[in-house]
Enzyme design. Structure first.
Site, short mmCIF file in Angstrom:
data_model
loop_
_atom_site.label_atom_id
_atom_site.label_comp_id
_atom_site.label_asym_id
_atom_site.label_seq_id
_atom_site.Cartn_x
_atom_site.Cartn_y
_atom_site.Cartn_z
N LYS A 161 10.59 8.67 -1.07
CA LYS A 161 10.29 7.38 -0.45
C LYS A 161 11.57 6.59 -0.29
O LYS A 161 12.21 6.21 -1.30
CB LYS A 161 9.29 6.60 -1.28
CG LYS A 161 8.88 5.28 -0.64
CD LYS A 161 7.56 4.75 -1.18
CE LYS A 161 7.06 3.60 -0.34
NZ LYS A 161 5.68 3.21 -0.68
N ASP A 163 3.86 3.27 -6.35
CA ASP A 163 4.59 2.05 -6.01
C ASP A 163 4.59 0.99 -7.11
O ASP A 163 4.54 -0.21 -6.84
CB ASP A 163 4.04 1.43 -4.71
CG ASP A 163 4.55 2.18 -3.48
OD1 ASP A 163 5.28 3.17 -3.66
OD2 ASP A 163 4.18 1.79 -2.36
N LYS A 168 -4.05 -1.45 -4.16
CA LYS A 168 -4.80 -1.41 -2.91
C LYS A 168 -4.94 0.06 -2.53
O LYS A 168 -4.22 0.93 -3.06
CB LYS A 168 -4.07 -2.19 -1.82
CG LYS A 168 -2.63 -1.73 -1.54
CD LYS A 168 -1.95 -2.66 -0.54
CE LYS A 168 -0.51 -2.22 -0.30
NZ LYS A 168 0.19 -3.14 0.62
N PRO A 169 -5.86 0.38 -1.63
CA PRO A 169 -6.08 1.79 -1.29
C PRO A 169 -4.84 2.52 -0.79
O PRO A 169 -4.70 3.72 -1.04
CB PRO A 169 -7.17 1.72 -0.22
CG PRO A 169 -7.92 0.46 -0.52
CD PRO A 169 -6.87 -0.50 -1.01
N VAL A 221 8.03 7.73 3.84
CA VAL A 221 7.87 8.80 2.87
C VAL A 221 8.09 10.14 3.56
O VAL A 221 7.54 10.40 4.65
CB VAL A 221 6.46 8.77 2.22
CG1 VAL A 221 6.34 9.88 1.19
CG2 VAL A 221 6.22 7.42 1.57
N ASP A 229 0.12 -4.88 -6.93
CA ASP A 229 -0.22 -4.56 -5.54
C ASP A 229 -1.18 -3.37 -5.48
O ASP A 229 -0.97 -2.42 -4.72
CB ASP A 229 1.04 -4.27 -4.73
CG ASP A 229 0.79 -4.31 -3.22
OD1 ASP A 229 -0.22 -4.91 -2.80
OD2 ASP A 229 1.59 -3.73 -2.47
#
Length: 882
Positions: free
Chosen positions: A38, A150, A134-135, A23, A132
Site C-alpha cells: 500500500k 489501515d 468501515k467496510p 494497493v 476508521d
C-alpha cells in the site's frame, strides 16, 4: 508501477486504490512470497512530524498478532519519499464489495461482526484505537476470515489536517458523535463504527444519511435509525437491542469493551437459524470453511414480557405448528437450596419434585417432595431415607411416583403418590435386568410407558449402558441396547404414542451432553443433537411429533423444540424461551401449563494459604472473582503470577486469564463451542485444554498470547484433562467411554498418541515433578484412590487417599493435594507422595455451597479452588393457544 521493484518488493499488479492510497500485489524477493503493498499519497507524508507519529503507531499496530488483524510485514519509503506499508496478501475482497451486492445473510453478518470485534478487542487491549472502522477497511478472505486493515491511517489524516477527495462523506457516516464534534475518541468510538457496519451488513444501507458531510454528522448526532426489524424480515428483535446499544449517542451507554459486544454477537449467532434467513445470498466460501458458523441455531420467533418467548406446539392433525403464548409465570417453591425436576400429577393440580436444603447438587439430602400448585405447604415423601431420592416422575394414572434412590444398593423405586414405603423395581448399576442391583452410583429420571404398565430405567453392565423395561404387575423385564461409549443415561422420556424413548447422554453437573432418541425395536437409538451444548430434560409433545428440551444453545439455558419424524429430527431446533435460565421443564398432561425449575450455577475462585499448623478456614480465605457465572477449572502459571480459568461469563464456556491476586480478566478463547480445563505449559507460553470443536471432546493447544488453536488428540471417544510433562514435550490426558477410562500420552508438538494404561478405570492424570511418574484416580481398589505408574509404561500401584475426585502435585514434588467425595467433599487434603501422612489442609464447612471438585490448583503457598452454589426454584406458566 507494474513491474517496478521497490526495495526488495517486485510490483506485480494494481489491486485497487482510493483516497488513502493505492494497493498493489507484489512479491517479496527475499522471502519469495506474495504481499500487498500500500503506497500512501504524497500529501499524507510531507508533514515530517505527522509521518513520524504514524510510523510509531504503525509499528505498534504491526505487533498485533491476531487472526482478525491484517499482518503488517514492513514499513518503508520509495526513493522519492512516498511511504508504503507491506501487508500480508489474502485472496478475497473487502467487506464493502460484499455489501455492494446486497444485504448479507444474518449468520454471515453476525460472524463477520464478531470477528471484527475480536480484532478490536486485541487492539484496544494494546491501547490502539483504529478510528476508521468501515467496510472498506475490512478484508474478507476466501475462507471467510475478517481482517482489519489501515490501523493508524485515520490518525495520520487528522495529524496532517488533510481530507481526501471522495472519501470524507463515506468516512463521516461511520464516525461516532464525539468524532463528528472533534472531541477526543477512545475505544468506544470503534464500537460505534462496528455498530454502523453491522447495521449496513444486515440492512444493505446506512443507518444515518445525508447529502453532505455536515448533514450526515447532524443525523448522527440527532436521529434514531430505523429498526432493522422494520427493514428486513427474519431479523430477531434482539438484534435491534444490540445495535441500539452500540449506537448510543452517550458513549457511557454503549458497549464498554469489544469483548462485551463480541459476547452479545456470539450469543445472537448461536440463536440465529440460518435456514430462516431471508434476503440476498453472497457466494463467499465453501461450507467447510465456515465450520460451526453455519451450525443450526435458532432464535425464538416472538418475545413476551419477562423474556419468555413463544413456543411452537404441534397440535394433532395439523400440518403447521401453532404458536401459543406463555403467560402468568408464578413461583411455586422458594425454599433455601435447590428444587428441581418437576413432574405433574395427571390432573394438573399437584407437582412432585426433588429438593435439597443445601445449595450443593452433590451433597446434602435429596428428597422427593409434593406440593399443590394452588397453594399449601410442601410435603416430603421420602423423609425416611437419609440419602439421595431424586428424579421423580408421576405415573399416568396418578397413583404412584417413580424415582431414583441410592437406598438398598441404588436403583429405581416406586411408591404410592400419597406416601408409603417405596418398592425397588430396577437395580442400577449392576448386570442388565438385575432387579436386586448392587453397588452405588448415580442414576437418572426413569420413564413410564404411556399406559402405565412398564417403567424404563438405565442400568450399567460391563458392556456399557442398557435399558431395562420392567412390567410393574409381574416384575418381568425386557431390555433394549443403547449406543456404546455413553458416559451416563439421564432424563428418560417415553413418547405418548409408546413408540419411542429419548434420553440424555451425560452425568449430573456435566456442561456438555447429547440427546438421543430411538425405538424399542431393531432400529436402535441415534443422536439428535451435536453434543456441543448442555442439553437436558427431553419431553415429547402430546402427538409425539416434536421433542422439547432445555439447552444453552443461545447462551442461557432455555426451552427448545425439535420437530421429529418418528425418532429422527425433521428440520432444525428452535428456541422457545429466551433468557429464562431453565434447568428442567415438564408440560402438564393437557398441555395447558408448563412447570420448570429456574436457576443457575455460580462458581467463583478463592484461595487459602497452605498452613503447616492447622487447616485453613474461611477466615483465611480470599475471594478472587465475583462473577454471577460458573468458573469450573483453575490453573496457576509457572511463575505464580496469573491464573487460567474456564468460565461461562460471556454466555459460553471460554478460557480467561487474570492475575493470581485477582483483577481484570482477559479472554483467551471465543470459539462458539465450549472450552474447558486450561493448563499452562511449563514455559508459560501455551495453554492446553479440551473442547468440543471437532464434534466431540478433544485436546487442543494454543499460545496464551493469542493465535490459532491446534488439535492434538484424535481419540475414538471423548478426551479430557490435559496435563503437560515437566519438560513440555508430552501431554497426558484420559478418555472416557461408559465404565472404561484410560490414560494416553501425545507429543505436545503433535503426532500419534499412545495408550498408557491397559484397561480398567484411570482418570485425571497428573505428572510428578521429576517426570518419572503419572498419577491418576481409579476405583480399582473399590474406592476412588490415587494410583501411580511409570511415565515410560509399566504396572500401576496404589498410593492412597480417598475417596478422591481430583489431585495436584505441589511444586516441590513433596505432596499431593486432593479434593474428595462423601465425607471429604468440603475439604482439600494433603498426602505425602509415598501415600503416607494424610491431613486436611482446609476446613471449608459453614458456608453455603460446595467445593467444586474439579477445580484445584496450587503455587506452593496457596491453594486455589472454585466454590460453587446452585440455586433453583419451581415455577409454573400458563400456555395460551391463540
Amino acid at each position: 508501477m507494474d513491474g517496478q521493484t521497490i526495495s526488495h518488493y517486485q510490483v506485480l499488479a494494481r489491486l485497487g486504490g482510493g483516497g488513502m492510497g493505492v494497493v498493489y500485489q507484489a512479491r517479496d524477493l527475499r522471502l519469495d512470497r506474495l504481499v500487498a503493498l500500500k503506497v500512501l499519497p504524497p500529501d499524507l507524508t510531507r508533514d515530517a512530524e505527522a509521518k513520524a507519529r504514524f510510523m510509531q503507531e504503525a509499528k505498534a499496530a504491526s505487533g498485533l498478532d491476531h487472526p482478525n488483524i491484517c499482518t503488517v510485514h514492513d514499513i518503508d519509503e520509495t526513493p522519492d519519499g512516498q511511504l508504503f506499508i507491506v501487508l500480508a496478501y489474502y485472496a478475497g475482497e473487502t467487506l464493502k464489495q460484499l455489501i455492494a451486492r446486497g444485504p448479507l445473510p444474518l449468520d454471515l453478518a453476525f460472524d463477520l461482526a464478531t470477528q471484527i470485534a475480536h480484532g478490536l478487542q486485541k487492539a484496544h487491549a494494546a491501547g490502539i484505537v483504529h478510528r476508521d472502522i468501515k467496510p472498506a477497511n475490512v478484508m474478507v478472505t476466501a475462507d471467510g476470515v475478517a481482517k482489519i486493515v489501515d490501523f493508524g491511517l485515520a490518525k495520520l489524516v487528522d495529524a496532517t489536517g488533510l481530507t481526501r477527495p471522495g472519501t470524507t462523506l463515506g468516512t463521516v457516516a461511520y464516525m461516532s458523535p464525539e468524532q463528528t464534534r472533534g472531541e477526543a475518541v477512545d475505544a468506544r468510538s470503534d464500537l460505534w463504527a462496528l455498530g454502523v457496519v453491522l447495521y449496513e451488513m444486515v440492512a444493505g444501507r446506512m443507518p444515518f444519511g445525508g447529502d453532505s458531510a455536515a448533514a450526515t454528522a447532524t443525523a448522527i448526532q440527532q436521529q434514531t435509525p430505523t429498526p432493522l426489524t422494520a427493514i428486513r424480515s427474519g431479523v430477531p428483535l434482539e438484534l435491534d437491542r444490540v445495535v441500539a446499544r452500540a449506537l448510543a449517542r452517550d458513549r457511557t451507554e454503549r458497549f464498554q469493551t469489544a469483548a462485551d459486544l463480541a459476547a452479545e454477537l456470539r450469543r445472537l449467532r448461536r440463536a440465529s437459524d440460518a435456514a430462516a434467513v431471508t434476503g440476498g445470498t453472497v457466494p463467499l466460501a465453501p461450507a467447510s470453511a465456515t465450520r460451526s458458523r453455519t451450525a443450526m441455531w435458532a432464535l425464538a420467533g416472538a418475545v413476551v414480557v419477562g423474556a419468555i418467548g413463544a413456543m411452537l406446539l404441534w397440535p394433532r392433525g395439523a400440518d403447521v405448528p401453532r404458536v401459543p403464548r406463555f403467560v402468568n409465570p408464578v413461583q411455586v417453591t422458594n425454599a433455601i437450596g435447590m428444587e428441581d425436576y418437576p413432574t405433574w400429577s395427571p390432573d394438573g393440580q399437584t407437582l412432585a419434585y426433588a429438593a435439597t436444603q443445601d445449595a450443593s447438587p452433590t451433597s446434602g439430602n435429596w428428597d422427593v417432595w409434593v406440593t399443590q400448585v394452588g397453594g399449601g405447604p410442601p410435603v416430603n415423601r421420602t423423609a425416611d431415607h437419609a440419602g439421595d431420592d431424586r428424579y421423580p416422575t408421576w405415573s399416568p394414572d396418578g397413583k404412584q411416583i417413580a424415582f431414583w434412590s441410592d437406598r438398598e444398593g441404588a436403583g429405581y423405586f416406586v411408591m404410592p403418590a400419597q406416601g408409603g414405603t417405596p418398592h425397588k423395581v430396577i437395580g442400577t448399576p449392576g448386570a442388565r435386568g438385575d432387579a436386586g442391583g448392587g453397588g452405588t452410583g448415580i442414576g437418572g429420571r426413569p420413564a413410564w410407558s404411556p399406559d402405565g404398565r412398564e417403567l424404563a430405567g438405565a442400568v450399567l453392565s460391563p458392556a456399557g449402558y442398557a435399558l431395562t423395561l420392567t412390567a410393574l404387575s409381574s416384575d418381568q423385564s425386557r431390555h433394549a441396547d443403547l449406543p456404546t461409549g455413553l458416559v451416563g443415561v439421564m432424563d428418560l422420556s417415553w413418547s405418548p404414542d409408546g413408540r419411542f424413548l429419548a434420553f440424555v447422554d451425560g452425568r449430573p453437573l456435566r456442561t456438555i451432553t447429547r440427546l438421543y432418541a430411538g425405538g424399542l425395536g431393531d432400529d436402535g437409538f441415534t443422536a439428535i443433537s451435536d453434543g456441543r451444548t448442555s442439553a437436558w430434560s427431553p419431553t415429547w409433545s402430546d402427538d409425539s411429533r416434536a421433542l422439547y428440551f432445555v439447552q444453552n444453545g443461545a447462551g442461557t439455558m432455555d426451552l427448545w423444540q425439535q420437530p421429529m419424524t418418528g425418532a429422527s429430527p425433521a428440520g432444525v431446533p428452535s428456541a422457545v424461551t429466551t433468557g429464562v435460565e431453565v434447568r428442567q421443564a415438564a408440560f402438564s398432561r393437557d398441555g395447558r401449563r408448563l412447570a420448570y425449575s429456574k436457576g443457575r450455577r455460580v462458581g467463583n475462585v478463592w484461595r487459602v494459604p497452605i498452613r503447616p499448623d492447622r487447616p485453613a478456614t474461611w477466615a483465611d480465605a480470599e475471594q478472587l472473582t465475583f462473577d454471577q457465572a460458573f468458573i469450573e477449572y483453575v490453573d496457576v502459571s509457572p511463575d505464580g503470577t496469573r491464573l487460567l480459568i474456564s468460565s461461562d461469563r460471556s454466555g459460553n464456556s471460554d478460557l480467561w486469564s487474570l492475575p493470581s491476586r485477582g483483577g481484570e480478566m482477559r479472554q483467551l478463547t471465543a470459539d462458539p463451542t465450549p472450552d474447558w480445563n486450561p493448563r499452562w505449559s511449563p514455559d508459560g507460553q501455551q495453554v492446553a485444554f479440551y473442547a468440543s470443536r471437532s464434534g466431540k471432546r478433544e485436546i487442543w493447544v494454543q499460545p496464551v498470547a493469542g493465535g490459532p488453536a491446534r488439535q492434538l488428540s484424535r481419540a475414538d471417544t471423548d478426551a479430557y484433562w490435559p496435563t503437560w510433562s515437566p519438560d513440555g514435550r508430552q501431554i497426558a490426558f484420559f478418555t472416557n467411554a461408559g465404565s472404561s477410562s484410560k490414560i494416553w500420552l501425545v507429543p505436545a508438538a503433535g503426532g500419534e498418541g499412545h495408550e498408557l494404561t491397559s484397561g480398567g478405570d484411570a482418570s485425571t492424570p497428573e505428572w510428578s515433578r521429576d517426570g518419572r511418574w503419572l498419577t491418576f484416580v481409579s476405583t480399582r481398589s473399590g474406592i476412588e484412590r490415587v494410583w501411580r505408574l511409570p511415565a515410560a509404561g509399566g504396572e500401576a500401584e496404589m498410593l492412597g487417599g480417598g475417596p478422591v475426585y481430583t489431585h495436584r502435585w505441589s511444586p516441590d514434588g513433596k505432596h499431593i493435594y486432593m479434593t474428595g467425595l462423601s465425607e471429604r467433599a468440603d475439604s482439600i487434603w494433603e498426602m505425602a507422595t509415598d501415600g503416607t501422612q494424610e491431613r486436611p489442609v482446609t476446613d471449608l464447612r459453614g458456608k453455603r455451597g460446595y467445593l467444586e471438585s474439579l477445580s484445584l490448583a496450587t503455587d506452593g503457598h496457596y491453594l486455589y479452588f472454585t466454590w460453587g452454589e446452585d440455586l433453583s426454584d419451581i415455577w409454573v406458566m400458563d400456555v395460551v393457544r391463540e
